[in-house]
Design a protein around this motif. Structure first.
Motif, mmCIF file in Angstrom:
data_model
loop_
_atom_site.group_PDB
_atom_site.id
_atom_site.type_symbol
_atom_site.label_atom_id
_atom_site.label_comp_id
_atom_site.label_asym_id
_atom_site.label_seq_id
_atom_site.Cartn_x
_atom_site.Cartn_y
_atom_site.Cartn_z
ATOM 1 N N THR A 151 0.876 -1.184 0.000
ATOM 2 C CA THR A 151 0.000 0.000 0.000
ATOM 3 C C THR A 151 0.913 1.233 0.000
ATOM 4 O O THR A 151 0.918 1.985 -0.969
ATOM 5 N N VAL A 167 8.377 5.352 -11.047
ATOM 6 C CA VAL A 167 8.133 4.813 -9.699
ATOM 7 C C VAL A 167 6.742 5.292 -9.284
ATOM 8 O O VAL A 167 6.525 6.491 -9.104
ATOM 9 N N TYR A 170 1.092 1.790 -6.417
ATOM 10 C CA TYR A 170 -0.092 1.038 -6.836
ATOM 11 C C TYR A 170 -0.261 -0.108 -5.840
ATOM 12 O O TYR A 170 0.737 -0.724 -5.446
ATOM 13 N N ARG A 171 -1.493 -0.397 -5.473
ATOM 14 C CA ARG A 171 -1.677 -1.423 -4.438
ATOM 15 C C ARG A 171 -1.245 -2.803 -4.961
ATOM 16 O O ARG A 171 -1.357 -3.090 -6.162
ATOM 17 N N GLY A 190 2.823 3.686 -14.887
ATOM 18 C CA GLY A 190 3.191 2.270 -14.864
ATOM 19 C C GLY A 190 2.304 1.470 -15.814
ATOM 20 O O GLY A 190 2.768 0.543 -16.494
ATOM 21 N N SER A 220 6.046 8.929 -5.003
ATOM 22 C CA SER A 220 5.559 8.015 -6.052
ATOM 23 C C SER A 220 4.034 7.957 -6.052
ATOM 24 O O SER A 220 3.436 7.456 -6.997
ATOM 25 N N GLY A 221 3.389 8.524 -5.035
ATOM 26 C CA GLY A 221 1.923 8.551 -4.978
ATOM 27 C C GLY A 221 1.322 9.864 -5.455
ATOM 28 O O GLY A 221 0.117 10.067 -5.314
ATOM 29 N N ILE A 222 2.137 10.775 -5.997
ATOM 30 C CA ILE A 222 1.560 12.000 -6.568
ATOM 31 C C ILE A 222 1.918 12.098 -8.055
ATOM 32 O O ILE A 222 2.785 11.374 -8.547
ATOM 33 N N GLU A 223 1.253 13.027 -8.734
ATOM 34 C CA GLU A 223 1.379 13.104 -10.181
ATOM 35 C C GLU A 223 2.640 13.862 -10.593
ATOM 36 O O GLU A 223 2.624 15.055 -10.868
ATOM 37 N N GLU A 230 10.633 9.523 -10.656
ATOM 38 C CA GLU A 230 10.360 10.011 -9.296
ATOM 39 C C GLU A 230 11.630 10.064 -8.453
ATOM 40 O O GLU A 230 11.730 10.873 -7.538
ATOM 41 N N SER A 310 -0.107 1.846 4.130
ATOM 42 C CA SER A 310 -0.851 3.106 4.058
ATOM 43 C C SER A 310 -2.250 2.791 3.550
ATOM 44 O O SER A 310 -2.570 2.987 2.375
ATOM 45 N N LYS A 323 -2.017 13.715 1.194
ATOM 46 C CA LYS A 323 -2.459 13.962 -0.188
ATOM 47 C C LYS A 323 -3.088 15.352 -0.287
ATOM 48 O O LYS A 323 -2.907 16.055 -1.276
HETATM 49 C C1 LIG Z 1 -1.227 4.697 -0.617
HETATM 50 C C2 LIG Z 1 -1.607 4.914 -2.053
HETATM 51 C C3 LIG Z 1 -2.188 3.892 -2.778
HETATM 52 C C4 LIG Z 1 -2.503 4.058 -4.122
HETATM 53 N N1 LIG Z 1 -3.036 3.015 -4.825
HETATM 54 C C5 LIG Z 1 -3.209 3.119 -6.161
HETATM 55 C C6 LIG Z 1 -3.620 1.983 -6.929
HETATM 56 O O1 LIG Z 1 -3.861 0.894 -6.408
HETATM 57 N N2 LIG Z 1 -3.734 2.138 -8.272
HETATM 58 C C7 LIG Z 1 -3.477 3.324 -8.901
HETATM 59 O O2 LIG Z 1 -3.558 3.384 -10.126
HETATM 60 N N3 LIG Z 1 -3.121 4.429 -8.191
HETATM 61 C C8 LIG Z 1 -2.960 4.344 -6.845
HETATM 62 N N4 LIG Z 1 -2.567 5.434 -6.119
HETATM 63 C C9 LIG Z 1 -2.422 6.739 -6.783
HETATM 64 C C10 LIG Z 1 -1.127 6.785 -7.582
HETATM 65 O O3 LIG Z 1 -0.034 6.436 -6.763
HETATM 66 C C11 LIG Z 1 -0.864 8.185 -8.146
HETATM 67 O O4 LIG Z 1 -1.890 8.504 -9.067
HETATM 68 C C12 LIG Z 1 0.494 8.314 -8.804
HETATM 69 O O5 LIG Z 1 0.579 9.570 -9.454
HETATM 70 C C13 LIG Z 1 0.736 7.206 -9.819
HETATM 71 O O6 LIG Z 1 2.048 7.312 -10.328
HETATM 72 P P1 LIG Z 1 2.275 7.618 -11.867
HETATM 73 O O7 LIG Z 1 1.773 9.045 -12.040
HETATM 74 O O8 LIG Z 1 3.752 7.521 -12.036
HETATM 75 O O9 LIG Z 1 1.500 6.613 -12.630
HETATM 76 C C14 LIG Z 1 -2.256 5.296 -4.765
HETATM 77 C C15 LIG Z 1 -1.676 6.338 -4.026
HETATM 78 C C16 LIG Z 1 -1.347 6.150 -2.694
HETATM 79 C C17 LIG Z 1 -0.687 7.273 -1.945
#
Ligand SMILES: Cc1cc2nc3c(=O)[nH]c(=O)nc-3n(C[C@H](O)[C@H](O)[C@H](O)COP(=O)(O)O)c2cc1C
Length: 485
Positions: A151, A167, A170-171, A190, A220-223, A230, A310, A323
Motif C-alpha cells: 500500500t 516509480v 499502486y496497491r 506504470g 511516487s503517490g503523486i502526479e 520520481e 498506508s 495527499k
Molecule cells: C497509498 C496509495 C495507494 C494508491 N493506490 C493506487 C492503486 O492501487 N492504483 C493506482 O492506479 N493508483 C494508486 N494510487 C495513486 C497513484 O499512486 C498516483 O496517481 C500516482 O501519481 C501514480 O504514479 P504515476 O503518475 O507515475 O502513474 C495510490 C496512491 C497512494 C498514496
C-alpha cells in the motif's frame, strides 16, 4: 545530513527522527488479519495521533514489522519533506508554497547514483525459495479480496522503448508465495509502460519496494510529470541523489536501504482477479477486477524488515492528510503556471480524497476571474482525474475551512447563474458513482460553484457582520482568559 554516495532512503533513519519528535508509538501483539488495519484506521481519526509501528504481530517472528500513519500529521509530513518541523497545519502549507515547482525544475540535476551493496541485500530469496508469506501482509478491511502486502509501496518499472524508469504507488495484493497482483489504473504511468510491453508480447520487468523512507511513497503517490523519474524528484527534495542498487534480475534501480523488494515479471496474458479493496474515497467500488500478475523470482529484505502500510478507507484515512497538503500545493502551482493571477490559497479537501472536492480562494481582479480559476483547477493535469465539485471563493474565506466555504456558498452564490456543469469529464471506474454512469467509459460530470461576491457588485455587496480584525485583536488581548485563547 548528506551522504557521500547519495541517500539510500533509509526508513530507520526517519523512524529515529519521528521517535525524537514524539510522533511514533510501538504497538506489540496485533493481528495482521483486520485488527492492525482497524487500529490504524481509528488512530488516524484522533487529533494528534502518532505513527504506529506494529511488532510481535500474531503468527510472525518478532522484528517483522508494519508501519502505518507515517504521513498523517504536519510534524511528520514536514520532517519527511526535509522542511523545518511544523506542528501547525497552516504553517506547513505556507512553507510548501512554490516548492513543488522548484523541485520539479531542479529534478534533472539529481540522477540516482548506483552502488554495488546496500542493506536491502542482507537477505535474498531466489527461484523456488521465494516465499512472501514470511511477511505479515495485512488484511486491511473486512471486504477486501485478500491481504495486501503493498500500500505504502513504490513500484519501479521501465519503459519499453526508452530508458525512462517510473516509480508509482499502486496497491499490491498477495496472491500466494510467489505471485502478487498489481492494480494500475489505465493512464497511470506504470500502466502505460505495461501496455507497451504487452502489445509487443514481452514480459514487463517490475521491482516493488515494500517500504523505504516515507518520502519514497509520498512522491511516487503523486502526479510527477510524464517521462520524469520520481527518484530525480525525490533527489531534488533531498538536495542529493537517491542511492540505488540494481535488481539482480531486471537491473531496475532500488533504494539501497529499502526494507523489502519483490522483483519479477508480468508475463503477457497473465492476469488474475484482484480486489475488491476499500478505497481512498471511502467505498469498495465494484467487485473484484482483473489485474496483471507479477511472478516473483527474487525477494531482497533487510534483517527485521518493516512493511510501510498506508491503508485507504473512508476519509480521513492514513494518507488523506498528506495527499491534501501535497495536491493543494501542486494545484496552486498549476494555477500560477496557467497564468491565473492573485490566487490566495487552494485546498483539496480530505473528505473528497483530495480529488473530488477542491476549493480555491482568489482576490478578484476582473470579470471572469473566478470562473477562470475554477475551470483551470477542475481541468489541469493534477486536478482533472475524478474531480467533481470545484468551489471558488473570495480571499477573505479560508478554503480549508469547510464551515467558511459553505457559508460563502450559502450566501454569495445564486444557483441559477453560479453553478456550471462540465459534461463528459475525466472520471474513473473507481468512482462509487460509476454504477450510475450511462456509458462504460469512465466519463464524469463536474460542477463548478462560483461562491465569490459577484464582481460587478463588489462595490455594493452587503458588508460582513463580524467584528473587524482590529476589534478582534484588541478584545483578544484584553479578554484572553474569558475567551480561553
Ligand atoms: C497509498 C496509495 C495507494 C494508491 N493506490 C493506487 C492503486 O492501487 N492504483 C493506482 O492506479 N493508483 C494508486 N494510487 C495513486 C497513484 O499512486 C498516483 O496517481 C500516482 O501519481 C501514480 O504514479 P504515476 O503518475 O507515475 O502513474 C495510490 C496512491 C497512494 C498514496
Amino acid at each position: 545530513m548528506t551522504h557521500p554516495a547519495g541517500n539510500p532512503l533509509d526508513l530507520r533513519a526517519w523512524l529515529d527522527t519521528a521517535r525524537q519528535l514524539g510522533e511514533l508509538k510501538d504497538v506489540p501483539g496485533a493481528d495482521a488479519k483486520l485488527e492492525l488495519g482497524a487500529i490504524s484506521e481509528m488512530n488516524v481519526k484522533i487529533d494528534g495521533a502518532p505513527a504506529l509501528l506494529f511488532d510481535e504481530i500474531k503468527g510472525y517472528p518478532k522484528g517483522f514489522r508494519v508501519l502505518t500513519c507515517s504521513t498523517a500529521s504536519p510534524a511528520r509530513l514536514s520532517s519527511i519533506l526535509r522542511l523545518p518541523v511544523e506542528h501547525a497545519h497552516h504553517a506547513l502549507v505556507q512553507k510548501l508554497r512554490g516548492l513543488p515547482r522548484q523541485w520539479q525544475a531542479a529534478a534533472a540535476k539529481y540522477e540516482p547514483v548506483a552502488v554495488e551493496k546496500g542493506p536491502v541485500f542482507e537477505n535474498i530469496q531466489s527461484g523456488k525459495a521465494v516465499d512472501i508469506n514470511i511477511f505479515p501482509s495485512p488484511l486491511w478491511h473486512e471486504k477486501d479480496g485478500g491481504p495486501y502486502i503493498g500500500t505504502g509501496c513504490c513500484v519501479v518499472t521501465r519503459d519499453f522503448d526508452s530508458d525512462w524508469v517510473n516509480v508509482g504507488t499502486y496497491r499490491v495484493q498477495a496472491f500466494d508465495s510467489n505471485h502478487v497482483g498489481l492494480d494500475m489504473i489505465p493512464g497511470k504511468h506504470g500502466a502505460i509502460q505495461y501496455e507497451k510491453h504487452m502489445q509487443a508480447g514481452k514480459p514487463f520487468p517490475v521491482a516493488i519496494v515494500i517500504g523505504c523512507d516515507p518520502l519514497g511513497y509520498l512522491i511516487s503517490g503523486i502526479e510527477v510529470p510524464f517521462g520524469m523519474c520520481e527518484y530525480n524528484y525525490i533527489g531534488s527534495i533531498l538536495g542529493e541523489p537517491v542511492q540505488v542498487v540494481r535488481g539482480e534480475l531486471t537491473g531496475l534501480p532500488i533504494p539501497a536501504a529499502a526494507e523489502i523488494v519483490l522483483e519479477g515479471w508480468c508475463h503477457p496474458g497473465d492476469r488474475r482477479k484482484e480486489g475488491p479493496f476499500g478505497e481512498f474515497h471511502g467505498y469498495y467500488p465494484g467487485k473484484e477486477g482483473d489485474a496483471p500478475v507479477v511472478t516473483i523470482e527474487r525477494v531482497y529484505y533487510r534483517n527485521n524488515p518493516i512493511i510501510v502500510g498506508s491503508p485507504p478507507a473512508k476519509p480521513p484515512n492514513d494518507y488523506s492528510y498528506s495527499k491534501a497538503v501535497m495536491r493543494s500545493a501542486l494545484l496552486f502551482d498549476a494555477l500560477l503556471a496557467a497564468g491565473v493571477p492573485d490566487v490566495a490559497s487552494v485546498w483539496a479537501h480530505e473528505i473528497g480524497g483530495a480529488r473530488m472536492f477542491n476549493v480555491v480562494a482568489i482576490r478578484q481582479r476582473y470579470a471572469g476571474h473566478a470562473r477562470q480559476a475554477a475551470l483551470i483547477l477542475n481541468q489541469c493535469g493534477v486536478g482533472a482525474y475524478m474531480s467533481r465539485y470545484t468551489i471558488v471563493v473570495d480571499e477573505d474565506i479560508d478554503p480549508s475551512n469547510l464551515q467558511e466555504v459553505m457559508w460563502a456558498v450559502a450566501t454569495r452564490s445564486d444557483p441559477e447563474v453560479d453553478i456550471d456543469i462540465i459534461k463528459r469529464g475525466m472520471g474513473s471506474k473507481n468512482d462509487p458513482m460509476f454504477v450510475t454512469y450511462r456509458s462504460d467509459a469512465p466519463y464524469n460530470s463536474k460542477a463548478i460553484i462560483d461562491a465569490c461576491r459577484p464582481y460587478d457588485h463588489l462595490h455594493d455587496f452587503p458588508a460582513v457582520a463580524e467584528a473587524s480584525k482590529q476589534l478582534q485583536a484588541a478584545v483578544r488581548e484584553k479578554w484572553r482568559d474569558l475567551l480561553k485563547l
